[in-house]
Write an enzyme that holds these catalytic residues in place. Structure first.
Site, PDB file in Angstrom:
ATOM      1  N   ARG A  30       0.836  -1.210   0.000  1.00  0.00           N
ATOM      2  CA  ARG A  30       0.000   0.000   0.000  1.00  0.00           C
ATOM      3  C   ARG A  30       0.868   1.256   0.000  1.00  0.00           C
ATOM      4  NH1 ARG A  30      -5.030  -1.824   0.016  1.00  0.00           N
ATOM      5  NH2 ARG A  30      -5.290  -3.879   0.951  1.00  0.00           N
ATOM      6  N   ASN A  88       4.205   6.429 -13.800  1.00  0.00           N
ATOM      7  CA  ASN A  88       4.749   7.746 -14.096  1.00  0.00           C
ATOM      8  C   ASN A  88       6.195   7.592 -14.552  1.00  0.00           C
ATOM      9  OD1 ASN A  88       2.380   9.043 -13.177  1.00  0.00           O
ATOM     10  ND2 ASN A  88       3.095   8.960 -11.063  1.00  0.00           N
ATOM     11  N   VAL A  97      10.134   8.083  -7.235  1.00  0.00           N
ATOM     12  CA  VAL A  97      10.929   6.909  -6.852  1.00  0.00           C
ATOM     13  C   VAL A  97      11.365   6.224  -8.136  1.00  0.00           C
ATOM     14  CG1 VAL A  97      10.971   4.714  -5.621  1.00  0.00           C
ATOM     15  CG2 VAL A  97       9.655   6.626  -4.681  1.00  0.00           C
ATOM     16  N   HIS A 101       7.062   1.349 -10.936  1.00  0.00           N
ATOM     17  CA  HIS A 101       5.921   0.904 -10.136  1.00  0.00           C
ATOM     18  C   HIS A 101       4.637   1.288 -10.826  1.00  0.00           C
ATOM     19  CE1 HIS A 101       7.486   4.811  -8.767  1.00  0.00           C
ATOM     20  NE2 HIS A 101       6.210   5.186  -8.633  1.00  0.00           N
TER      21      HIS A 101
HETATM   22  P1  AMP Z   1       5.869   8.269  -8.154  1.00  0.00           P
HETATM   23  O1  AMP Z   1       5.662   9.702  -7.767  1.00  0.00           O
HETATM   24  O2  AMP Z   1       5.067   7.795  -9.324  1.00  0.00           O
HETATM   25  O3  AMP Z   1       7.333   7.917  -8.264  1.00  0.00           O
HETATM   26  O4  AMP Z   1       5.268   7.437  -6.921  1.00  0.00           O
HETATM   27  C1  AMP Z   1       5.987   7.144  -5.782  1.00  0.00           C
HETATM   28  C2  AMP Z   1       4.981   6.734  -4.735  1.00  0.00           C
HETATM   29  O5  AMP Z   1       5.668   6.037  -3.701  1.00  0.00           O
HETATM   30  C3  AMP Z   1       4.241   7.892  -4.076  1.00  0.00           C
HETATM   31  O6  AMP Z   1       2.839   7.733  -4.277  1.00  0.00           O
HETATM   32  C4  AMP Z   1       4.630   7.773  -2.598  1.00  0.00           C
HETATM   33  O7  AMP Z   1       3.558   8.087  -1.738  1.00  0.00           O
HETATM   34  C5  AMP Z   1       5.023   6.322  -2.495  1.00  0.00           C
HETATM   35  N1  AMP Z   1       5.973   5.998  -1.458  1.00  0.00           N
HETATM   36  C6  AMP Z   1       7.146   6.622  -1.194  1.00  0.00           C
HETATM   37  N2  AMP Z   1       7.775   6.002  -0.178  1.00  0.00           N
HETATM   38  C7  AMP Z   1       6.988   4.951   0.185  1.00  0.00           C
HETATM   39  C8  AMP Z   1       7.092   3.915   1.165  1.00  0.00           C
HETATM   40  N3  AMP Z   1       8.130   3.831   1.987  1.00  0.00           N
HETATM   41  N4  AMP Z   1       6.084   3.018   1.263  1.00  0.00           N
HETATM   42  C9  AMP Z   1       5.019   3.096   0.452  1.00  0.00           C
HETATM   43  N5  AMP Z   1       4.874   4.039  -0.512  1.00  0.00           N
HETATM   44  C10 AMP Z   1       5.832   4.948  -0.633  1.00  0.00           C
END
Ligand code: AMP
Ligand code: ZN
Length: 116
Positions: A30, A88, A97, A101
């Site tokens: 999640r 993205n 990140v 994903h």
């Molecule tokens: P993006 O902006 O598409 O790279 O999405 C990265 C996503 O990772 C964001 O929706 C964050 O809320 C989520 N995220 C970052 N760190 C964590 C974590 N430790 N556990 C779960 N989700 C995370």
């Protein structure tokens, strides 16, 4: 596993993250900052930084990520009502990140297009 990659560490179990789905190649958990009643991140165990790094050799993982997404959607009760599964890539899309994903989001009606 890439050094200093948060999602490699999560997939490796370093943070004891609860996985909503896992197999040999894909894990899902999640989102820390959910944008919908269901917001799950589906990632490959293999480190791939962005969609730009997908090629003929590693592309099979994308299908496996979508198989995971539709199975999670079904278990979350979203299969019939609908959901979105998006990736993205880089700055304009808001990637923060750099380990690919899928965002699996659902549980509320969503607008299209998703940008302001
Ligand atoms: P993006 O902006 O598409 O790279 O999405 C990265 C996503 O990772 C964001 O929706 C964050 O809320 C989520 N995220 C970052 N760190 C964590 C974590 N430790 N556990 C779960 N989700 C995370
Ligand atoms: Zn990684």
């Amino acid at each position: 596993m890439a050094d200093d990659c948060l999602f490699c560490k999560i997939a490796n179990g370093d943070f004891n993250t609860d996985f909503v789905y896992e197999n040999d190649e894909v894990v899902a958990f999640r989102d820390l900052n959910p944008q919908a009643p269901t917001h799950v991140l589906v990632i490959p165990r293999q480190h791939i930084a962005t969609l730009n790094e997908i090629d003929a050799e590693n592309s099979v993982i994308i299908g496996k990520m979508y198989i995971a997404a539709k199975e999670i959607a079904a278990s979350e009760g979203l299969a019939e009502r609908g959901y979105r599964a998006v990736m993205n890539c880089n700055a304009d899309a808001g990637q923060s990140v750099f380990h690919i994903h899928l965002h699996l989001v659902g549980g509320k009606p969503m607008g299209w297009p998703p940008w302001p």
